[in-house]
Every structure is written in structure tokens, then in C-alpha cells.
Design a protein around this motif. Structure first.
Motif: not given
Length: 152
Positions: A23, A25, A141-144
Motif C-alpha cells: 500500500t 500513499d 491517493h492510496r495505491r495498491e
């Protein structure tokens, strides 16, 4: 032209697999170096040879392998992508704002996934290469990113 194959290696029957999710940010419109995290994960697994695949689960962020020595490379890369997909173009898709469609175009021009080889316990990146998550939106954004290793 001469092409040679080195370290042909032997076919192994036994492979190990592992997966994880990162994860990230982001702060918006930036490149985030994931190299140390990926190397650390592989070290924790205790693996020596195989391949690691990274997959970005988003359509407005992407992955790339790029130079890590001079930060101007990252700035120039972002500028070039901005010229190819400017926010002020007449985009039809702008549901999430003026940076929405340009982010999709930038993702299409880069990669959603990467597969990198590993041998003798280390990633086979070049001297100046690093793994980056590219945030193409202007806001945080929060990316995965999904990781998958197969090998031994």
C-alpha cells in the motif's frame, strides 16, 4: 551482429511462490521508489532465483523501471508525459476532474505490471535502475501494488 547466451542455467522442477500487497500513499503527481521495499520482501522470503512480478491495481497510476541516479530524469519524464497528455486538452472523460483522463493516457503509455528476474539472491536491475510507482493524478491517493514471486 553477435548475440551470445550466458549462464544458461538448469531447469528446476521445484518452485516456491509467494505473494504480498504493497500500500503506497502518494502525494500526487510523483514517482515513488519501490526498489528497497521489493528487495526487502525478497530478502525476507530467503529466495535466490526466479522472477518477481509487480501489478498496479489502478488505471491512473502505473509502474516503470527507470534511472535512479539523477532526479532530473524523473522530472523530465513527468514533463514529457504531461506534454503527451495535457490536462487542458479537450478530453471527453473528465468525471473526476481535469487530471482524470490525462492520468489514464499516462498509464497506457507506461506499464500496469513489471516482471523482473532474480539470480544469486538479488534482483537483476541495472546499475542505475530502480522500480517506481508513478502517480499520475495531482492529488494524493492510496495505491495498491500486488507482488508475486515464483522461483526458489
Amino acid at each position: 551482429m553477435q548475440i551470445s547466451l550466458q549462464n544458461k542455467g538448469a531447469l528446476t522442477e521445484v518452485a516456491r511462490q509467494a505473494s504480498a500487497r504493497l500500500t503506497v500513499d502518494t502525494r500526487g503527481d510523483e514517482l515513488v521508489d519501490l526498489t528497497a521495499v521489493v528487495r526487502g520482501w525478497l530478502r525476507e522470503l530467503g529466495v535466490r532465483e526466479g522472477a518477481v512480478t509487480l501489478f498496479c491495481r489502478h488505471t491512473s497510476a502505473s509502474l516503470t523501471v527507470q534511472e535512479n541516479a539523477d532526479p532530473r530524469v524523473q522530472a523530465d519524464l513527468q514533463d514529457a508525459l504531461g506534454q503527451l497528455a495535457p490536462a487542458d486538452a479537450a478530453w471527453r472523460h473528465d468525471d473526476e476532474g481535469p487530471d482524470d483522463m490525462p492520468a489514464h493516457v499516462k498509464t497506457s503509455l507506461t506499464d500496469a505490471s513489471l516482471t523482473l528476474p532474480m539470480a544469486e539472491g538479488r534482483l537483476l536491475l541495472g546499475t542505475w535502475q530502480a522500480i517506481y510507482l508513478m502517480e499520475h493524478r495531482t492529488s494524493p491517493h492510496r495505491r495498491e501494488v500486488c507482488l508475486h514471486f515464483i522461483g526458489r
